[in-house]
Design an enzyme around this catalytic site. Sequence first.
Site, short mmCIF file in Angstrom:
data_model
loop_
_atom_site.label_atom_id
_atom_site.label_comp_id
_atom_site.label_asym_id
_atom_site.label_seq_id
_atom_site.Cartn_x
_atom_site.Cartn_y
_atom_site.Cartn_z
N LYS A 67 45.61 55.61 -1.42
CA LYS A 67 46.82 57.01 -0.91
C LYS A 67 46.77 57.94 -2.01
O LYS A 67 46.61 57.57 -3.04
CB LYS A 67 48.23 56.29 -0.79
CG LYS A 67 49.30 57.27 -0.52
CD LYS A 67 50.57 56.81 -0.11
CE LYS A 67 51.30 56.44 -1.26
NZ LYS A 67 52.83 56.20 -0.78
N ARG A 110 57.04 51.32 4.45
CA ARG A 110 56.47 50.26 3.68
C ARG A 110 57.24 49.81 2.22
O ARG A 110 57.45 48.79 1.76
CB ARG A 110 55.14 50.40 3.19
CG ARG A 110 54.51 51.70 2.19
CD ARG A 110 55.03 51.22 0.65
NE ARG A 110 53.99 52.02 -0.03
CZ ARG A 110 54.45 52.34 -1.35
NH1 ARG A 110 55.86 52.21 -1.84
NH2 ARG A 110 53.51 52.77 -2.15
N GLN A 138 65.08 57.77 1.12
CA GLN A 138 64.57 56.54 1.10
C GLN A 138 65.86 55.54 1.50
O GLN A 138 65.49 54.63 2.22
CB GLN A 138 63.96 55.96 -0.06
CG GLN A 138 62.92 56.69 -0.87
CD GLN A 138 61.58 56.61 0.11
OE1 GLN A 138 61.59 55.73 0.76
NE2 GLN A 138 60.70 57.64 -0.03
N GLY A 220 63.83 52.14 -7.12
CA GLY A 220 63.58 53.40 -7.52
C GLY A 220 62.58 53.60 -8.77
O GLY A 220 61.97 54.65 -8.76
N THR A 221 62.28 52.48 -9.61
CA THR A 221 61.56 52.73 -10.80
C THR A 221 60.12 52.67 -10.46
O THR A 221 59.58 51.51 -10.21
CB THR A 221 62.31 51.72 -11.92
OG1 THR A 221 63.57 52.20 -12.02
CG2 THR A 221 61.40 52.06 -13.32
N GLY A 291 60.28 46.31 -7.15
CA GLY A 291 59.61 46.89 -6.06
C GLY A 291 58.77 47.98 -6.67
O GLY A 291 59.59 49.27 -6.57
#
Length: 320
Positions: A67, A110, A138, A220-221, A291
């Site tokens: 990507k 995703r 998000q 977020g990180t 994540g």
Amino acid sequence: MWVVPEKEIAGLMTPEAAFDAIESVFASMARRKAYNFPVVREAIGYEDALYGFKGGFDAAALTLGLKAGGYWPNNQKHGIINHQSTVFLFDPDTGRVAAAVGGNLLTALRTAAASAVSIKHLAPKGASVLGMIGAGHQSVFQMKAAARVNKFERVLGWNPHPEMLGRLADTAAELGLPFEAVELDRLGAEADVIIAITSSFAPLLMDGHVKGPTHIAAMGTDTKGKQELDPALVARARLFTDEIAQSVSIGEYQHVIAGNLVQQDAIGELGAVVTGDNPGREGDEVTIFDGTGVGLQDLAVAAAVVELAKQKGVAQRVEI
Ligand code: NAD
């Protein structure tokens, strides 16, 4: 090669299909059938843009690619969103480019699917209260994906910019769930599952806020320097992530590793919980899923979308 334009993605990809693709690629990563390439992310010194590549190869699904894209903070003047990306897939048998797929909506789907996989596998039994920290683009996808995998009864929300909280209220209403804007101490004490999805560079959720048993999806990180959780909270929790190398370099765990509060071998992969090789939650502890967002997630949803687009006749064929 096939081209699947951004405008077609909403009609092709569902949160359900994204969830299945992400759960499956996390399992492939844990079985060492799939691996991510080192991330490239550069401030290009033009338009304040951050640009980069996330790529990988899944030998189980035979998905190869990357990507490309990033964050252009001034895009409002062009009438488009700040996150811009495109996924390129390659034929692993020949190296020929196989597809170019709009990556903007896919990124949100995703990312939400990743935290939903963590909630499915790590949420405390009977979890009924969802806490949302963050009310940006998000957050809508995150709340909807969480509500798909767990039967929440209400949603609590907090955001550093309170004027954005209406977005969380509207999303909860769409899901038929009562919503209340609260301070972080109430959110931490009452929520069984917490999703953090802000662009914060300092801890927001503190150790003293969280009473547990709680599952926290820290989403977020994704860059060096960003931070949403108090290191003391991370240090006392059971830790999981999508990819350990990314979590300790650009994810939430970069801070506890740098501060020597946690050793890397204390971090487990969510994929190993999916395959049953890691038992996951064992009792009333706090669990955290960091994540960070890996390239293989992008490839997994893009490959699924190309198949759907071909079936529905909306993929365009071009010679290159
Ligand atoms: P957005 O710009 O729409 O919203 C930003 C959110 O962060 C809002 O809640 C805002 O109030 C908050 N915020 C902004 N500046 C802040 C600051 N200085 N301190 C604390 N909070 C602040 O962004 P978004 O698209 O919703 O993305 C949110 C975060 O998620 C970003 O950091 C983004 O990079 C990250 N992200 C992660 C993944 C992943 O795979 N882990 C994928 C996509 C986005």
